[in-house]
Design an enzyme around this catalytic site. Structure first.
Site, short mmCIF file in Angstrom:
data_model
loop_
_atom_site.label_atom_id
_atom_site.label_comp_id
_atom_site.label_asym_id
_atom_site.label_seq_id
_atom_site.Cartn_x
_atom_site.Cartn_y
_atom_site.Cartn_z
N ARG A 1 -3.52 -9.25 0.91
CA ARG A 1 -4.34 -9.08 -0.28
C ARG A 1 -3.94 -7.87 -1.12
NH1 ARG A 1 -7.58 -11.76 3.56
NH2 ARG A 1 -7.87 -9.83 4.69
N GLU B 1 -6.40 -3.86 18.67
CA GLU B 1 -7.30 -3.74 19.81
C GLU B 1 -6.61 -4.20 21.08
OE1 GLU B 1 -11.87 -4.96 21.05
OE2 GLU B 1 -10.90 -5.92 19.34
#
Length: 260
Positions: free
Chosen positions: A146, A183
């Site tokens: 984006r 993560e």
């Protein structure tokens, strides 16, 4: 204020649990509005890029309520002036929040509705252009995906080149890459060799900052080849994920704080 660390997430969402998902924040535009009186700041307290946040209370159904707070001494009047700018409210209200996407417990910040609103989209670009047009920036580096939407029109307007920072195996030429932590595991962003030159001044742009990992990787990648990273900019910030605290002291400018 401007902060540091090297972890990131690339989803456009705010998690209701401590999972690492990408989020967005907001800071008010820093340029004075046309016709507004200029506020003189003593030379001793001038800062090239004040870190100002515009907070708003926004839920999926409730109307927007904006309040301004300033984090750089001597910039309070500018922050208040920015808070009065109805462009910020228009941008914020044009961003759709979708609950439980892409999985339960996530509030996804959907900027596609902002792109459908031609006035709000133009306001977004204008606010960034007003901030950076006189900063001698020669590179606008957009983070996939984006950042590719907002970066090119800003680059054209300020006379800078646009450099895409892509996921692995997307660029056809020789690349330089930088790894960052997720993560679970790691990822990379890449840039074409020769796209930038030592001594150039860069703005890094993305739609949203959550944990800050991709922005950190982009900063390191550009600095490895001698580029001066002037600032990072995002449309949205998820402030509770503290991504700005992980940017190694680099300034961060945002339009909308989605956590407020």
């Amino acid at each position: 204020m401007q902060s540091t660390s090297l972890v990131s997430s690339s989803s456009n969402s705010l998690s209701l649990s401590p999972a690492e998902t990408k989020t967005t924040t907001t800071t008010a535009a820093a340029g004075p509005r046309i016709g507004a009186p200029l506020t003189r700041v003593p030379a001793s307290s001038r800062v090239e890029f004040p870190s100002i946040r515009l907070h708003h209370d926004r839920s999926i159904l409730s109307p927007l309520c904006c309040t301004a707070s300033e984090s750089v001494k001597g910039e309070q009047e500018m922050a208040l002036k920015d808070a009065e700018d109805d462009r910020i409210a228009r941008i914020s209200s044009a961003i759709r929040v979708i609950p439980n996407f892409p999985k339960p417990g996530i509030l996804f910040q959907d900027i596609t509705t902002l792109l459908l609103d031609t006035k709000a989209f133009k306001d977004t670009i204008d606010l960034f252009v007003e901030r950076y047009k006189d900063k001698r920036i020669s590179i606008v580096a957009g983070i996939e995906a984006r950042g590719f939407i907002f970066g090119p029109p800003i680059a054209l307007a300020i006379g800078a080149k646009f450099v895409p920072m892509r996921k692995p195996n997307k660029l056809p030429g020789e690349v330089i890459s930088e790894e960052y932590s997720l993560e679970y595991g790691t990822d990379k962003i890449e840039m074409h060799v020769g796209a930038v030159e030592t001594g150039e001044r860069a703005l890094i742009i993305d739609d949203l900052i959550a944990t800050g990992g991709t922005l950190c990787a982009a900063i390191r990648l550009l600095e490895r080849v001698g580029v001066d990273v002037v600032e990072c900019a995002c449309v949205i910030e998820l402030a509770e994920l503290k991504g700005r605290d992980r940017l190694g002291g680099k300034p961060l400018f945002v339009l909308v704080d989605a956590s407020a």
